[in-house]
Design a protein around this motif. Structure first.
Motif, PDB file in Angstrom:
ATOM      1  N   ASP A   1      -2.616 -25.497 -27.067  1.00  0.00           N
ATOM      2  CA  ASP A   1      -2.192 -24.423 -26.159  1.00  0.00           C
ATOM      3  C   ASP A   1      -3.222 -24.110 -25.083  1.00  0.00           C
ATOM      4  N   ILE A   2      -4.457 -24.595 -25.257  1.00  0.00           N
ATOM      5  CA  ILE A   2      -5.529 -24.236 -24.318  1.00  0.00           C
ATOM      6  C   ILE A   2      -5.410 -25.058 -23.035  1.00  0.00           C
ATOM      7  N   ASP A   3      -5.342 -24.353 -21.908  1.00  0.00           N
ATOM      8  CA  ASP A   3      -5.224 -24.988 -20.597  1.00  0.00           C
ATOM      9  C   ASP A   3      -6.540 -25.002 -19.831  1.00  0.00           C
ATOM     10  N   ILE A   4      -7.360 -23.946 -20.005  1.00  0.00           N
ATOM     11  CA  ILE A   4      -8.620 -23.786 -19.289  1.00  0.00           C
ATOM     12  C   ILE A   4      -9.707 -23.483 -20.314  1.00  0.00           C
ATOM     13  N   ALA A   5     -10.817 -24.216 -20.266  1.00  0.00           N
ATOM     14  CA  ALA A   5     -11.888 -24.025 -21.245  1.00  0.00           C
ATOM     15  C   ALA A   5     -13.191 -23.674 -20.543  1.00  0.00           C
ATOM     16  N   VAL A   6     -13.738 -22.502 -20.850  1.00  0.00           N
ATOM     17  CA  VAL A   6     -15.084 -22.138 -20.406  1.00  0.00           C
ATOM     18  C   VAL A   6     -16.049 -22.646 -21.474  1.00  0.00           C
TER      19      VAL A   6
ATOM     20  N   LYS B   1     -10.651 -32.249 -28.116  1.00  0.00           N
ATOM     21  CA  LYS B   1      -9.691 -31.877 -29.157  1.00  0.00           C
ATOM     22  C   LYS B   1      -8.540 -31.044 -28.596  1.00  0.00           C
ATOM     23  N   ALA B   2      -8.763 -30.469 -27.411  1.00  0.00           N
ATOM     24  CA  ALA B   2      -7.705 -29.690 -26.753  1.00  0.00           C
ATOM     25  C   ALA B   2      -7.014 -30.613 -25.757  1.00  0.00           C
ATOM     26  N   PRO B   3      -5.902 -31.230 -26.146  1.00  0.00           N
ATOM     27  CA  PRO B   3      -5.328 -32.325 -25.341  1.00  0.00           C
ATOM     28  C   PRO B   3      -4.752 -31.903 -24.004  1.00  0.00           C
ATOM     29  N   ASN B   4      -4.482 -30.614 -23.834  1.00  0.00           N
ATOM     30  CA  ASN B   4      -3.808 -30.170 -22.610  1.00  0.00           C
ATOM     31  C   ASN B   4      -4.711 -29.383 -21.665  1.00  0.00           C
ATOM     32  N   VAL B   5      -6.027 -29.416 -21.910  1.00  0.00           N
ATOM     33  CA  VAL B   5      -6.950 -28.739 -21.008  1.00  0.00           C
ATOM     34  C   VAL B   5      -6.896 -29.388 -19.629  1.00  0.00           C
ATOM     35  N   LYS B   6      -6.676 -28.559 -18.611  1.00  0.00           N
ATOM     36  CA  LYS B   6      -6.584 -29.058 -17.246  1.00  0.00           C
ATOM     37  C   LYS B   6      -7.742 -28.583 -16.363  1.00  0.00           C
ATOM     38  N   VAL B   7      -8.503 -27.579 -16.835  1.00  0.00           N
ATOM     39  CA  VAL B   7      -9.657 -27.071 -16.091  1.00  0.00           C
ATOM     40  C   VAL B   7     -10.796 -26.826 -17.073  1.00  0.00           C
ATOM     41  N   VAL B   8     -11.976 -27.317 -16.728  1.00  0.00           N
ATOM     42  CA  VAL B   8     -13.178 -27.066 -17.519  1.00  0.00           C
ATOM     43  C   VAL B   8     -14.177 -26.332 -16.629  1.00  0.00           C
ATOM     44  N   GLN B   9     -14.706 -25.224 -17.126  1.00  0.00           N
ATOM     45  CA  GLN B   9     -15.704 -24.436 -16.399  1.00  0.00           C
ATOM     46  C   GLN B   9     -17.020 -24.514 -17.145  1.00  0.00           C
TER      47      GLN B   9
ATOM     48  N   ALA C   1      -9.053 -33.469 -16.580  1.00  0.00           N
ATOM     49  CA  ALA C   1      -9.193 -32.074 -16.160  1.00  0.00           C
ATOM     50  C   ALA C   1     -10.091 -31.947 -14.935  1.00  0.00           C
ATOM     51  N   ASP C   2      -9.872 -30.868 -14.176  1.00  0.00           N
ATOM     52  CA  ASP C   2     -10.798 -30.490 -13.113  1.00  0.00           C
ATOM     53  C   ASP C   2     -12.077 -29.944 -13.740  1.00  0.00           C
ATOM     54  N   ILE C   3     -13.195 -30.097 -13.038  1.00  0.00           N
ATOM     55  CA  ILE C   3     -14.468 -29.558 -13.511  1.00  0.00           C
ATOM     56  C   ILE C   3     -15.011 -28.595 -12.459  1.00  0.00           C
ATOM     57  N   ASN C   4     -15.235 -27.364 -12.864  1.00  0.00           N
ATOM     58  CA  ASN C   4     -15.889 -26.360 -12.023  1.00  0.00           C
ATOM     59  C   ASN C   4     -17.257 -26.053 -12.633  1.00  0.00           C
ATOM     60  N   THR C   5     -18.270 -25.928 -11.800  1.00  0.00           N
ATOM     61  CA  THR C   5     -19.615 -25.646 -12.300  1.00  0.00           C
ATOM     62  C   THR C   5     -20.012 -24.200 -12.015  1.00  0.00           C
ATOM     63  N   ALA C   6     -21.216 -23.860 -12.472  1.00  0.00           N
ATOM     64  CA  ALA C   6     -21.786 -22.531 -12.221  1.00  0.00           C
ATOM     65  C   ALA C   6     -22.804 -22.584 -11.094  1.00  0.00           C
TER      66      ALA C   6
ATOM     67  N   ALA D   1      -5.459 -17.481 -12.014  1.00  0.00           N
ATOM     68  CA  ALA D   1      -4.218 -16.728 -12.184  1.00  0.00           C
ATOM     69  C   ALA D   1      -3.300 -16.908 -10.986  1.00  0.00           C
ATOM     70  N   ALA D   2      -3.898 -17.088  -9.803  1.00  0.00           N
ATOM     71  CA  ALA D   2      -3.115 -17.279  -8.588  1.00  0.00           C
ATOM     72  C   ALA D   2      -2.737 -18.736  -8.352  1.00  0.00           C
ATOM     73  N   GLY D   3      -3.156 -19.605  -9.263  1.00  0.00           N
ATOM     74  CA  GLY D   3      -2.840 -21.018  -9.121  1.00  0.00           C
ATOM     75  C   GLY D   3      -3.779 -21.780  -8.225  1.00  0.00           C
ATOM     76  N   ASN D   4      -4.945 -21.198  -7.933  1.00  0.00           N
ATOM     77  CA  ASN D   4      -5.929 -21.835  -7.064  1.00  0.00           C
ATOM     78  C   ASN D   4      -7.018 -22.527  -7.879  1.00  0.00           C
ATOM     79  N   ASP D   5      -7.863 -23.297  -7.184  1.00  0.00           N
ATOM     80  CA  ASP D   5      -8.894 -24.096  -7.857  1.00  0.00           C
ATOM     81  C   ASP D   5     -10.074 -23.270  -8.357  1.00  0.00           C
ATOM     82  N   GLY D   6     -10.409 -22.194  -7.684  1.00  0.00           N
ATOM     83  CA  GLY D   6     -11.634 -21.481  -7.991  1.00  0.00           C
ATOM     84  C   GLY D   6     -12.822 -22.117  -7.286  1.00  0.00           C
ATOM     85  N   GLU D   7     -13.996 -21.528  -7.464  1.00  0.00           N
ATOM     86  CA  GLU D   7     -15.202 -21.995  -6.792  1.00  0.00           C
ATOM     87  C   GLU D   7     -15.843 -23.167  -7.537  1.00  0.00           C
ATOM     88  N   ASN D   8     -16.651 -23.913  -6.794  1.00  0.00           N
ATOM     89  CA  ASN D   8     -17.508 -24.972  -7.359  1.00  0.00           C
ATOM     90  C   ASN D   8     -16.721 -26.070  -8.048  1.00  0.00           C
TER      91      ASN D   8
END
Length: 310
Positions: free
Chosen positions: A42-47, A62-70, A87-92, A298-305
């Motif tokens: 069920d996890i889509d985004i993983a921090v 192990k989370a097969p449906n993760v589409k964004v990693v922060q 998945a997309d990768i966003n950094t800090a 939440a708005a369906g955007n990529d986010g920063e970095n």
């Protein structure tokens, strides 16, 4: 977006600090070591946890449906191999800039003013005044002109140094000339303090090797706040052991630096255990970034970095 997505946070503290989550996002806890209460699929985004070891990070698979990693780090070396096209990768990026710049300057001043020797003398109750090189009037080579490199440049400015900056390509910016990294070997004989803050990739792995180190002048100091493998460990150990060069580093290869490693033994090596971004400033800055990321997701955007798109 009408479809609710699930975002995992590694700690309750981080989740609480980020605050209310938009209704189209569901927040769960997952530290990548223990299975969450919600199904992993069920996890889509993983921090990701901060400074997790590689074995723990592998569990994100192990989370097969993760589409964004922060990440909670600026560097993302190894993450693309780990995530691939899943998945997309966003950094800090930006979160650790000030703290890492502080570390670079701290290592430079500590090494060039003999602080480690003074600590040893204090432990022995010995009054031992000596003349040290100091930072003023030194030629400093700053390898890396990204966000953290710029923060280091700003902090070096008041110290009355001669600064040579190196980037991936030669250019001129608002602060003057930037040499190409390929010119580093030619200019190395002038560099008394070499500060490294480049990402780890195929072109920077062992960028500082035996040949480059041999070109640095006697008594030069190598400061690494990038990643350990940017410097050839065997080569720097040989130079430090001979007493010709000094090293002050926050990162190592291997890491953690094993007990009994020769770098622990030499008085001209200053060893810091990868503390560059780990200050009290880290958590609130990370929270501020995640607040913005959550709204973007939440708005369906990529986010920063965003550094890698699936």
């Amino acid at each position: 977006m009408s479809t609710q997505r699930t975002i995992s946070f590694p700690t309750q503290e981080l989740l609480d600090a980020v605050g209310p989550i938009p209704e189209n996002l569901k927040a769960v806890l997952w530290d990548l070591e223990n299975d969450p209460e919600t199904p992993l699929e069920d996890i889509d985004i993983a921090v990701l946890p901060y400074m997790a070891n590689p074995q723990t990070l592998k569990n994100v698979r192990k989370a097969p449906n993760v589409k964004v990693v922060q990440t909670q780090t600026t560097g993302f070396d190894g993450m693309i191999d780990l995530i691939g096209d899943r998945a997309d990768i966003n950094t800090a990026a930006g979160v650790h800039a000030a703290a890492t710049a502080e570390m670079a300057l701290g290592l430079a001043i500590a090494s060039l003013r003999g602080f480690p020797q003074s600590v040893r003398d204090q432990q022995q109750g010995r009054w031992n005044p000596q003349q040290w090189p100091g930072l003023a009037d030194r030629t400093v080579g700053l390898v890396g002109v990204g966000g953290i490199g710029e923060e280091i440049r700003k902090r070096l400015e008041p110290f009355e140094i001669n600064l040579l900056r190196f980037g991936s390509t030669a250019r001129t910016d608002e602060h003057g000339e930037v040499f190409a990294t390929s010119e580093l070997a030619a200019l190395a004989p002038e560099i008394e303090v070499l500060i490294l803050i480049v990402p780890l990739n195929d072109s920077t792995r062992h960028l500082v090797d035996a040949k480059l180190l041999a070109k640095l002048p006697d008594g030069a100091t190598v400061i690494n706040v990038a990643r350990g493998p940017v410097v050839d460990t065997d080569a720097i150990v040989a130079e430090v052991a001979s007493g010709r060069l000094n090293m002050a580093s926050d990162v190592f290869d291997p890491e953690p630096l094993p007990a009994g490693h020769p770098l622990w033994q030499h008085p001209n090596a200053l060893v810091i255990p990868h503390n560059g971004g780990n200050t009290k400033a880290f958590f609130p800055r990370m929270v501020k970034l995640l607040m913005k990321q959550v709204q973007a997701w939440a708005a369906g955007n990529d986010g920063e970095n965003l550094v890698h798109r699936s």
